[in-house]
Design a protein around this motif. Structure first.
Motif, PDB file in Angstrom:
ATOM      1  N   GLY A   1       1.864   3.229   7.177  1.00  0.00           N
ATOM      2  CA  GLY A   1       1.277   2.938   7.914  1.00  0.00           C
ATOM      3  C   GLY A   1       0.225   2.762   7.395  1.00  0.00           C
ATOM      4  O   GLY A   1      -0.322   3.588   6.616  1.00  0.00           O
ATOM      5  N   HIS A   2      -0.790   1.988   8.378  1.00  0.00           N
ATOM      6  CA  HIS A   2      -2.179   1.812   8.652  1.00  0.00           C
ATOM      7  C   HIS A   2      -2.806   2.775   7.939  1.00  0.00           C
ATOM      8  O   HIS A   2      -2.087   3.698   9.141  1.00  0.00           O
TER       9      HIS A   2
ATOM     10  N   ALA B   1      -2.456   4.167  11.875  1.00  0.00           N
ATOM     11  CA  ALA B   1      -1.168   3.690  12.372  1.00  0.00           C
ATOM     12  C   ALA B   1      -0.986   5.213  13.048  1.00  0.00           C
ATOM     13  O   ALA B   1       0.019   5.174  14.379  1.00  0.00           O
TER      14      ALA B   1
ATOM     15  N   LYS C   1       3.160   2.059  12.879  1.00  0.00           N
ATOM     16  CA  LYS C   1       2.137   1.243  12.888  1.00  0.00           C
ATOM     17  C   LYS C   1       2.336   0.906  14.315  1.00  0.00           C
ATOM     18  O   LYS C   1       2.665   1.439  15.314  1.00  0.00           O
TER      19      LYS C   1
ATOM     20  N   GLY D   1       5.443  -4.769  10.724  1.00  0.00           N
ATOM     21  CA  GLY D   1       6.681  -4.037  11.555  1.00  0.00           C
ATOM     22  C   GLY D   1       7.229  -4.020  12.163  1.00  0.00           C
ATOM     23  O   GLY D   1       7.424  -4.704  12.492  1.00  0.00           O
TER      24      GLY D   1
END
Lengths: 253, 439
Positions: free
Chosen positions: A42-43, A46, A221, A246
């Protein structure tokens, strides 16, 4: 490894935690089987690290439960997590820079002699043994870890997790600060630990490492779980799509 | 510190003699630097007196003995301050804790206990001293609790403590001075009767020397047991002989400082005798100095051999990592401040016993000397670094500057403050240069 058989080693069920009204982790459920590597993706922000800190005892989840081998456990501190054979290699490595390798390896779990005094020579001897296995080139036993290179520091942090017979290993971006050679060493170590039956949660940004090292990948996310996929059933573009958009691919596990 | 700053350079080239010497003996170059600076100060004051005043009085048994006694209370507190500063805190309240514990101990032994036990009861001194230690520990625990659990910065909590406890010390007896203290209690402060004499000092010398030899032998045995590289034999001999020589010289010095005539007369008078011709009774080690020695050994063991000491260093190096390793950093903070408070209480025992009275100004400005001692002794205000022996040498340096200025006729306070203030800044600057060079 897609045949998820029997009781999982770890189950995080509906974990939620918020900071100042912001839901950092929102009802996330992931699990981990013995001999398996599950990637957490994930970013930045996240919620991967926050989720995993609930398992390592650094945070306490607001809601949800943690099951180890099917049994509900309470993890209130890093000490509790260690008692359940959960070891963590933090992104920051969590080393005390002013102490040497042996002191860091045994921090919080020092070997003491019958008088209750710290047995420094024994700890150094044990450190030399484990380092000979993990990083044979490691020589700097008597200097503070601040004097070590990034790779050497990483191997101290890894040695700390491996030495105490972890069953569940959490690795938070273990290769972020490493060169190609050292990254390869970590990859080999993960393979070896997998064979020994450990379950590993791997937080990783590099999609190639994910495809190479992980059996399954759980993508997060904005604090929520997008989905979990078997890595060998999807392409790296599918996973990137999950991370960025996502969006869960059609043939998810 | 001055002499050692250039050594790391020689190490980079073909290893020089000095570098080889340091590596073989595993002596900390900073320690050598500090001891060198101390000796330089001593010799400097002595020869200044010799040349300018025609009378070098610094390197005399009398002055060195006094120096040792004056260092005791500051040195004891400095050992605790090392722990506080290593964990990135500060304690500004120690001087006031000395004051408040001194006052209540004064009241206890002069006004409270004699009512129940009778004046001069042999238990008075011990009850009083334990009470003082516990009171100090309690104050420390209270402050530590506020720092750890209420998250108030230690600077603020102890700055408040500096004012509060000084005020309490005044109110304890409405500003009265309580004097004299219990006669047994007064011995803890040193003085001719509060010293152990020459026989006792030789026994201490023998025990301490045996301890040094045991340390050398045991260290060698341990290394061999685990197959670590051994120090060369000459280095082991050197360390053993150096340690024993220092102890021997110190013993010779304290044993050549005789009781003054008045005390001799008093002593023989009590025995019902005339003072014999050429009577010589040596002071020997003063009791507060022995207390400092014991505290130094115990604190060194605590810091280098126990988990507690490990955790102190770990918290100083990386508080977050320490917490993630399962160390209860808050409880550690409370324990460290409790220990600091107890040591300040012990310093209060010594200071009030030495003065033979309790005044509310006892320990005034001690906090600054204690912090300066720890810092001059190599404790880093950034945290994570510091040694007990360094703090004691630091205390010796500061007290030497103080008494030295008095001896050479600059004792009115202003010059003394200027010199000590400048020395503190200089010492820290040299330390910063040294640390940069070794990186």
């Amino acid at each position: 490894m897609s045949t998820n058989r029997g009781t999982p080693l770890v189950e995080l069920r509906d974990i939620s935690i918020s900071f100042g009204g912001i839901k950092a982790v929102d009802k996330v459920t992931v699990d981990l089987y013995p001999g398996e590597v599950v990637g957490l993706l994930g970013h930045n922000g996240a919620g991967k690290s926050t989720l995993i800190k609930c398992l390592s005892g650094a945070y306490k989840a607001d809601a949800g439960e943690i099951l180890i081998n099917g049994e509900k456990v309470d993890i209130n501190s890093p000490r509790d997590a260690r008692a359940l054979n959960i070891e963590t290699i933090y992104q920051t490595l969590a080393l005390a820079d002013n102490l040497d390798a042996a002191s860091n390896l045994f921090l919080g779990r020092e070997i003491v002699n019958s008088f209750g005094f710290v047995d420094e020579t024994k700890m150094e001897a044990e450190t030399r043994k484990i380092m000979a296995r993990l990083n044979p080139n490691f020589r700097k036993f008597n200097v503070p870890v601040s004097a070590l290179s990034g790779g050497q520091r990483q191997s101290v942090a890894i040695a700390r997790a491996v030495y105490f017979n972890a069953k569940i290993l959490i690795m938070d971006e273990p290769t972020a600060a490493l060169g190609p050679h050292e990254t390869q060493m970590v990859a080999e170590l993960i393979e070896e630990l997998k064979k020994q039956g450990l379950g590993i949660f791997l937080i990783e940004h590099d999609i190639h490492n994910v495809m190479k090292l992980c059996d399954r990948a759980s993508v997060m996310k904005n604090g929520q779980l997008v989905g979990t996929v078997n890595v060998n059933e999807v392409t790296d573009d599918d996973i990137l799509g999950m991370i960025i958009m996502g969006k869960k691919p059609a043939k998810a596990a | 510190m001055t002499e050692t700053t250039h050594q790391p350079q020689t190490q980079e080239k073909a290893e020089g003699a000095i570098a080889r010497f340091l590596r073989s003996t595993e002596l900390d170059p900073r320690l050598i630097g500090m001891v060198g600076a101390l000796l330089l100060i001593w010799v400097g004051f002595h020869f200044y007196g010799e040349i300018v005043l025609g009378d070098g009085s610094f390197l005399t048994p009398r002055n060195l003995w006094n120096l040792s006694v004056q260092t005791a209370s500051i040195g004891i507190m400095a050992t605790g301050m090392v722990l506080v500063i290593i964990t990135r805190n500060i304690d500004l309240s120690v001087g006031s804790i000395v004051g408040v514990t001194g006052m209540y101990m004064g009241l206890m032994q002069v006004e409270w206990l004699p009512q129940y036990l009778g004046l001069g009861h042999p238990a008075i001194w011990i009850i009083t001293a334990i009470f003082g230690l516990l009171l100090g520990a309690l104050i420390g625990a209270l402050q530590g609790g506020m720092i750890a659990y209420l998250a108030i910065p230690s600077f603020i909590v102890t700055l408040g403590g500096l004012l509060v406890w000084r005020g309490v010390a005044f109110l304890a007896a409405d500003g009265r001075t309580i004097s004299p203290v219990d006669t047994t209690f007064a011995l803890i402060g040193g003085g001719p009767y509060g010293s152990i004499g020459s026989t006792g000092s030789w026994i201490v010398c023998a025990i301490a020397s045996a301890g040094v030899i045991w340390l050398v032998l045991n260290g060698r045995k341990n290394r061999r047991l685990h197959g670590f590289p051994l120090r060369p034999v000459w280095a082991e001999w050197f360390m053993g002989i150096l340690g024993c020589a220092i102890i021997l010289i110190a013993t010779l010095v304290v044993n050549s400082y005789p009781w003054p005539k008045g005390i001799l007369k008093d002593y023989y008078g009590k025995l019902g005798q005339e003072v014999p011709e050429g009577a010589f009774i040596a002071h020997g080690y003063a009791i507060p100095v022995l207390i400092l020695g014991v505290v130094a050994i115990l604190m060194t063991i605590l810091m280098t051999r126990t988990r507690f000491g490990r955790y102190v260093f770990a918290i100083g190096g990386n508080p977050e990592a320490a917490a993630l390793s399962g160390i209860n950093t808050r409880a550690m903070t409370v324990k460290i401040f409790t220990l600091m408070g107890a040591l300040a209480g012990l310093a209060g025992v010594i200071a009030s016993a030495r003065l033979n009275s309790a005044t509310n100004a006892l320990g005034d400005l001690d906090e600054l000397y204690v912090i300066a001692s720890a810092v001059v002794g190599g404790t880093s205000l950034a945290g994570g670094v510091g040694t007990i022996y360094g703090a004691i040498i630091g205390a010796l340096v500061l007290v030497s500057l103080q008494t030295g200025m008095v001896l050479i006729g600059f004792g009115d306070g202003s010059y003394r403050k200027i010199v000590i203030g400048a020395a503190l800044v200089l010492a820290v600057y040299l330390d910063i240069i040294y640390r940069k060079r070794i990186k």
